[in-house]
Design an enzyme around this catalytic site. Sequence first.
Site: not given
Length: 278
Positions: A116, A93, A49
């Site tokens: 997200d 994460q 990422k």
Amino acid sequence: MTTILDGKSLRDKILSELKTKLEKYDKKPTLVVILVGENPASKIYVNNKKKTAESLGINSIVINYPSDVSESELLNKIEELNTNPEVTAILVQLPLPKHINKFNIINAITPSKDVDGFTPENAGKLFIGETPYAYPCTPKGIIKLLEEYNIEISGKHAVIVGRSNIVGKPLSQMLLDKNATVTICHSHTENLSEITKTADILISAVGGKIILENMIKNNAVVIDVGIFKDENGKTRGDVDFEAVASQASYISPVPGGVGPMTIAMLMSNTVELFEKSM
Ligand code: NAP
């Protein structure tokens, strides 16, 4: 003839468009990723990422905490990031260590920086038909892949195997919004193959070899979300590709299908949140 759904090429095209888009701005987005512990897979995902974000000119900051970090320390950091105007996107994460309540952590992210799309506000908006600040990356990537290949969704029977908050559930809503008829299967589903055989579009998000020969309808579209290492350490998907591919009209490979689309959508969400913040 079977067409392979090439997530890598589409990712490259999307990333190149995002890079060009960002070049016209004086300011850049800042994506902060919080990583807790030493999970090797998580570290690889986070590195990818960061590298991808930097290649687009996005400021990317990874904050790595030891696995025994307290929930309150994480909450304090998220609050600080929420109020920092330079930070335009926050990602925690997953998975988090067991002593941390992941819902408390995700709920703490301000929805306008929730890249997200996992906060209750963004998930709720998705489910009531309002536009969330960001759509979850993997389902969004799957829809983009289907659209890129002009695959009809409206009126089709989509069967999703897996009901997680990050893939199965949001994808079901997104397909429903596109007028598919949606069935969700999970580990308690009886006669799985009887259901998968009725799918025009079959999406598997389990993490084990589950979609085998004779489990799909002829000419079905097959999307493989699963990723796991087989006994030889090779990366595999949920679908027995060799056995199933010839029966499918379209099929996504692992690697090279949904995975690259997920990262492309993370970057796309980062740019969208940045633009909305201006
Ligand atoms: P998850 O939270 O572990 O959920 C797995 C789902 O599979 C659960 O709903 C589970 O049912 C269901 N399941 C397990 N065994 C089953 C069986 N025998 N028959 C039918 N359903 C079964 O997983 P996730 O986070 O959604 O991820 C799923 C897979 O996708 C993993 O391999 C993950 O690495 C991969 N993934 C890939 C990407 C990508 O970008 N390519 C992104 C996200 C995830 P229950 O709910 O009943 O337990």
